[in-house]
Design a protein around this motif. Structure first.
Motif, PDB file in Angstrom:
ATOM      1  N   VAL A  47       0.848  -1.198   0.000  1.00 43.15           N
ATOM      2  CA  VAL A  47       0.000   0.000   0.000  1.00 43.15           C
ATOM      3  C   VAL A  47       0.882   1.245   0.000  1.00 43.15           C
ATOM      4  CG1 VAL A  47      -1.635   1.362   1.388  1.00 43.15           C
ATOM      5  CG2 VAL A  47      -2.012  -1.104   1.058  1.00 43.15           C
ATOM      6  N   SER A  48       1.871   1.276   0.884  1.00 42.77           N
ATOM      7  CA  SER A  48       2.765   2.444   0.942  1.00 42.77           C
ATOM      8  C   SER A  48       3.587   2.567  -0.336  1.00 42.77           C
ATOM      9  CB  SER A  48       3.667   2.384   2.179  1.00 42.77           C
ATOM     10  OG  SER A  48       4.514   1.265   2.128  1.00 42.77           O
ATOM     11  N   TYR A  49       3.972   1.450  -0.917  1.00 42.54           N
ATOM     12  CA  TYR A  49       4.743   1.466  -2.151  1.00 42.54           C
ATOM     13  C   TYR A  49       3.931   2.056  -3.307  1.00 42.54           C
ATOM     14  CZ  TYR A  49       7.651  -0.011  -5.995  1.00 42.54           C
ATOM     15  OH  TYR A  49       8.433  -0.019  -7.116  1.00 42.54           O
ATOM     16  N   ILE A  50       2.678   1.660  -3.422  1.00 45.69           N
ATOM     17  CA  ILE A  50       1.819   2.202  -4.478  1.00 45.69           C
ATOM     18  C   ILE A  50       1.633   3.698  -4.257  1.00 45.69           C
ATOM     19  CG2 ILE A  50      -0.494   2.138  -5.510  1.00 45.69           C
ATOM     20  CD1 ILE A  50       1.420  -0.250  -6.206  1.00 45.69           C
ATOM     21  N   PHE A  51       1.508   4.116  -3.014  1.00 45.33           N
ATOM     22  CA  PHE A  51       1.414   5.545  -2.717  1.00 45.33           C
ATOM     23  C   PHE A  51       2.651   6.283  -3.233  1.00 45.33           C
ATOM     24  CE2 PHE A  51       2.251   9.194   0.056  1.00 45.33           C
ATOM     25  CZ  PHE A  51       1.074   9.907  -0.123  1.00 45.33           C
ATOM     26  N   ILE A  52       3.835   5.733  -2.992  1.00 43.83           N
ATOM     27  CA  ILE A  52       5.080   6.345  -3.469  1.00 43.83           C
ATOM     28  C   ILE A  52       5.105   6.378  -4.996  1.00 43.83           C
ATOM     29  CG2 ILE A  52       7.595   6.020  -3.610  1.00 43.83           C
ATOM     30  CD1 ILE A  52       7.424   5.032  -0.670  1.00 43.83           C
ATOM     31  N   LEU A  53       4.678   5.289  -5.638  1.00 40.33           N
ATOM     32  CA  LEU A  53       4.630   5.268  -7.111  1.00 40.33           C
ATOM     33  C   LEU A  53       3.726   6.379  -7.649  1.00 40.33           C
ATOM     34  CD1 LEU A  53       4.367   1.504  -8.183  1.00 40.33           C
ATOM     35  CD2 LEU A  53       6.358   3.011  -8.301  1.00 40.33           C
ATOM     36  N   ILE A  54       2.599   6.586  -7.000  1.00 36.57           N
ATOM     37  CA  ILE A  54       1.677   7.628  -7.456  1.00 36.57           C
ATOM     38  C   ILE A  54       2.303   9.006  -7.302  1.00 36.57           C
ATOM     39  CG2 ILE A  54      -0.489   8.825  -6.890  1.00 36.57           C
ATOM     40  CD1 ILE A  54      -1.706   6.062  -6.415  1.00 36.57           C
ATOM     41  N   VAL A  55       2.929   9.253  -6.173  1.00 33.71           N
ATOM     42  CA  VAL A  55       3.575  10.549  -5.963  1.00 33.71           C
ATOM     43  C   VAL A  55       4.671  10.766  -7.004  1.00 33.71           C
ATOM     44  CG1 VAL A  55       5.004  11.902  -4.362  1.00 33.71           C
ATOM     45  CG2 VAL A  55       2.989  10.672  -3.517  1.00 33.71           C
ATOM     46  N   LEU A  56       5.446   9.738  -7.271  1.00 27.53           N
ATOM     47  CA  LEU A  56       6.502   9.834  -8.278  1.00 27.53           C
ATOM     48  C   LEU A  56       5.915  10.091  -9.667  1.00 27.53           C
ATOM     49  CD1 LEU A  56       9.515   9.639  -8.928  1.00 27.53           C
ATOM     50  CD2 LEU A  56       9.235   7.153  -9.076  1.00 27.53           C
ATOM     51  N   PHE A  57       4.852   9.382 -10.014  1.00 26.75           N
ATOM     52  CA  PHE A  57       4.193   9.597 -11.306  1.00 26.75           C
ATOM     53  C   PHE A  57       3.665  11.023 -11.411  1.00 26.75           C
ATOM     54  CE2 PHE A  57       0.143   9.526 -13.710  1.00 26.75           C
ATOM     55  CZ  PHE A  57       0.640   9.237 -14.967  1.00 26.75           C
ATOM     56  N   TRP A  58       3.018  11.492 -10.358  1.00 28.84           N
ATOM     57  CA  TRP A  58       2.475  12.848 -10.342  1.00 28.84           C
ATOM     58  C   TRP A  58       3.596  13.861 -10.587  1.00 28.84           C
ATOM     59  CZ3 TRP A  58      -1.856  12.740  -6.232  1.00 28.84           C
ATOM     60  CH2 TRP A  58      -2.917  13.533  -6.622  1.00 28.84           C
ATOM     61  N   TRP A  59       4.734  13.617  -9.975  1.00 27.94           N
ATOM     62  CA  TRP A  59       5.893  14.503 -10.141  1.00 27.94           C
ATOM     63  C   TRP A  59       6.389  14.469 -11.585  1.00 27.94           C
ATOM     64  CZ3 TRP A  59       8.102  18.466  -8.018  1.00 27.94           C
ATOM     65  CH2 TRP A  59       9.409  18.806  -8.371  1.00 27.94           C
ATOM     66  N   TRP A  60       6.486  13.277 -12.147  1.00 29.02           N
ATOM     67  CA  TRP A  60       6.960  13.135 -13.520  1.00 29.02           C
ATOM     68  C   TRP A  60       6.052  13.843 -14.509  1.00 29.02           C
ATOM     69  CZ3 TRP A  60       8.623   7.438 -14.739  1.00 29.02           C
ATOM     70  CH2 TRP A  60       9.892   7.221 -14.224  1.00 29.02           C
ATOM     71  N   GLU A  61       4.775  13.826 -14.254  1.00 29.85           N
ATOM     72  CA  GLU A  61       3.831  14.358 -15.241  1.00 29.85           C
ATOM     73  C   GLU A  61       3.904  15.865 -15.393  1.00 29.85           C
ATOM     74  OE1 GLU A  61       2.268  12.223 -17.505  1.00 29.85           O
ATOM     75  OE2 GLU A  61       3.762  11.106 -16.388  1.00 29.85           O
ATOM     76  N   HIS A  62       4.585  16.546 -14.501  1.00 30.65           N
ATOM     77  CA  HIS A  62       4.750  17.994 -14.725  1.00 30.65           C
ATOM     78  C   HIS A  62       5.573  18.244 -15.987  1.00 30.65           C
ATOM     79  CE1 HIS A  62       8.789  17.697 -12.996  1.00 30.65           C
ATOM     80  NE2 HIS A  62       9.015  18.904 -13.441  1.00 30.65           N
ATOM     81  N   ARG A  63       6.310  17.244 -16.422  1.00 30.12           N
ATOM     82  CA  ARG A  63       7.100  17.385 -17.645  1.00 30.12           C
ATOM     83  C   ARG A  63       6.252  17.289 -18.912  1.00 30.12           C
ATOM     84  NH1 ARG A  63      12.117  14.285 -15.344  1.00 30.12           N
ATOM     85  NH2 ARG A  63      13.035  15.998 -14.184  1.00 30.12           N
ATOM     86  N   LEU A  64       4.978  17.026 -18.744  1.00 27.71           N
ATOM     87  CA  LEU A  64       4.096  17.014 -19.916  1.00 27.71           C
ATOM     88  C   LEU A  64       4.000  18.392 -20.554  1.00 27.71           C
ATOM     89  CD1 LEU A  64       1.150  14.760 -18.735  1.00 27.71           C
ATOM     90  CD2 LEU A  64       2.802  14.257 -20.535  1.00 27.71           C
TER      91      LEU A  64
END
Length: 188
Positions: A47-64
């Protein structure tokens, strides 16, 4: 509203639903411990790992914002890709597990789906990085393709194995690698 702003809103909504799913069910464990099935620590690690993945994805998407031209397929691709994160959140932490003895039983009964969606997520992630442009993709450290291939490979092992020690090892390797990946790429 330009295309980037619009897709950012949609991505944030979908990811917000996923984070809400994780947080809501985690708080239910704390709020009603006698009503909830017995907690399984490895499940909570995922659960905590998926939370970290989401935060990381959210961060990456600013490069869109570097994407110069948008079309319907790119737009649809990002919505489907983001939806995979939501599906992972629901798979790892559903609203109800009454059909199962506890969270350990639930995790092992659904691990194949959980890992299949992780495989799909990390395969699609290559497309997301390419969407941001060839220069962006080439600017990523060598750890990016290694990270994705590691996730895909270990997820296949996760599907094949019901051995708790192997499942713990998979979590530990992916968690440590992603923490190092975040440190290398984003903590400067």
């Amino acid at each position: 509203m330009d295309a980037f702003s619009h897709i950012r809103v949609i991505i944030s909504m979908i990811l917000g639903f996923g984070v809400a799913q994780l947080l809501k069910n985690t708080v239910k464990l704390i709020d009603h411990p006698q009503k909830s099935k017995s907690v399984y620590w490895l499940h909570l690690c995922w659960v905590s790992y998926i939370f970290i993945l989401i935060v990381l994805f959210w961060w990456w998407e600013h490069r869109l914002e570097t994407v110069q031209s948008w079309n319907f397929l790119a737009y649809l691709f990002l919505i489907v890709y983001t939806t995979l994160y939501y599906v992972l959140c629901v798979l790892i932490f559903p609203d109800n597990i009454d059909e199962y003895k506890n969270y350990k039983d639930y995790f092992f009964s659904r691990k194949n789906w959980f890992f299949m969606f992780q495989i799909l997520l990390f395969v699609v992630d290559f497309g997301d990085s390419l969407l941001k442009g060839k220069a962006y993709f080439q600017s990523l450290h060598w750890t990016y393709p290694v990270r994705n291939i590691l996730h895909i490979s270990l997820s296949f092992i996760g599907i094949k194995s019901s051995n708790e020690k192997i499942q713990i090892g998979i979590f530990f390797i992916l968690f440590v690698f992603d923490i190092l990946f975040i440190a290398q790429n984003y903590l400067y």
